[in-house]
Scaffold this motif. Sequence first.
Motif, PDB file in Angstrom:
ATOM      1  N   HIS A  17     -59.675   5.928  21.440  1.00 38.62           N
ATOM      2  CA  HIS A  17     -58.345   6.300  20.948  1.00 38.62           C
ATOM      3  C   HIS A  17     -57.592   5.092  20.382  1.00 38.62           C
ATOM      4  CE1 HIS A  17     -59.040  10.086  23.126  1.00 38.62           C
ATOM      5  NE2 HIS A  17     -58.129  10.583  22.316  1.00 38.62           N
ATOM      6  N   GLY A  40     -54.391   6.261  24.353  1.00 39.32           N
ATOM      7  CA  GLY A  40     -55.491   5.372  24.722  1.00 39.32           C
ATOM      8  C   GLY A  40     -55.160   4.525  25.931  1.00 39.32           C
ATOM      9  N   LYS A  82     -51.086  13.308  20.536  1.00 38.78           N
ATOM     10  CA  LYS A  82     -52.427  13.870  20.391  1.00 38.78           C
ATOM     11  C   LYS A  82     -52.364  15.371  20.156  1.00 38.78           C
ATOM     12  CE  LYS A  82     -57.028  13.992  22.415  1.00 38.78           C
ATOM     13  NZ  LYS A  82     -57.921  13.533  23.489  1.00 38.78           N
ATOM     14  N   ILE A 138     -51.088   7.804  19.352  1.00 40.22           N
ATOM     15  CA  ILE A 138     -52.493   7.849  19.769  1.00 40.22           C
ATOM     16  C   ILE A 138     -52.840   6.608  20.595  1.00 40.22           C
ATOM     17  CG2 ILE A 138     -54.890   7.901  18.971  1.00 40.22           C
ATOM     18  CD1 ILE A 138     -53.400  10.535  18.632  1.00 40.22           C
TER      19      ILE A 138
END
Length: 278
Positions: free
Chosen positions: A40, A266, A212, A262
């Motif tokens: 990610h 992650g 996401k 994003i």
Amino acid sequence: MAQNETNRANGMSRAVDRATDSNTFERVARAGHVMSGFVHLLIAYIIIQLAFGTGGNADQSGALGALAAKPGGRFVLWVAMVAFIAMALWRLAETVLGPHVTEKSGGDGDDTSLLDRAKAFGLAVVYFAFAFSAYQFASGGGKSSGQQNAGMSARLMESGGGKILLVVVGLVAIAIGGYHIYKGASKNFLDDLKGTPSKLVEPLGVVGYVAKGLVIAGAGVLVIVAVVNADPSKATGLDGAVKTLGSAPFGQFLLVLAGLGIAAYGLYSFVMARYARM
């Protein structure tokens, strides 16, 4: 006959329960969260590059391809494959026993809803797909998932049944994206954690899940638009959703926001590696 089937089912549950008692299995499965976090972050980096005019595929294949091109990258991909397989197997164990199997006594998951088991099975499929992609790029055979999606969409659009299937896929993606948005906005993801994580975890989870979810839902919308317009080039998954966002008014700003979102997911994946209830 029914008694034999019950005995076999109970035997399988006991075997799965013993497997999840292994600390090694749990640690390797947790490494799946770490590898997901790296993927990610790479996707986030590609999205931000797109915002400033540099090309790239803003999806899993783009991230894995970028990693494979780095020195030692293929070795990391082999490690990622093992971690993803372990996580997929753990999710299959949760499908049998129910979620958070390490917190159960004797693998008793009778009070677990069918929906929880279905979600565990869905995640198992996702992680097996991650493992297969990692294997492809580690062995030098990886391809752009966007191009593969567009090619498959073109073939499906040749028939009425294929078009219906694509619409269903789009609606499922929208539902999954909506679930991510809800999970982030409602902070339900905190129920997946144990211990006392840092105060930064909550904003990371909120931003990460919502970002996401928006991208996944956007990909689903594009699939339906592709069917309506008979244009399979639009059905390219996450990469297409991100690049469509970039072509909108204030696209550069929106791409930077998407990349940061994003990236937050992650970083939250690293938190999951340490604090996730398993």
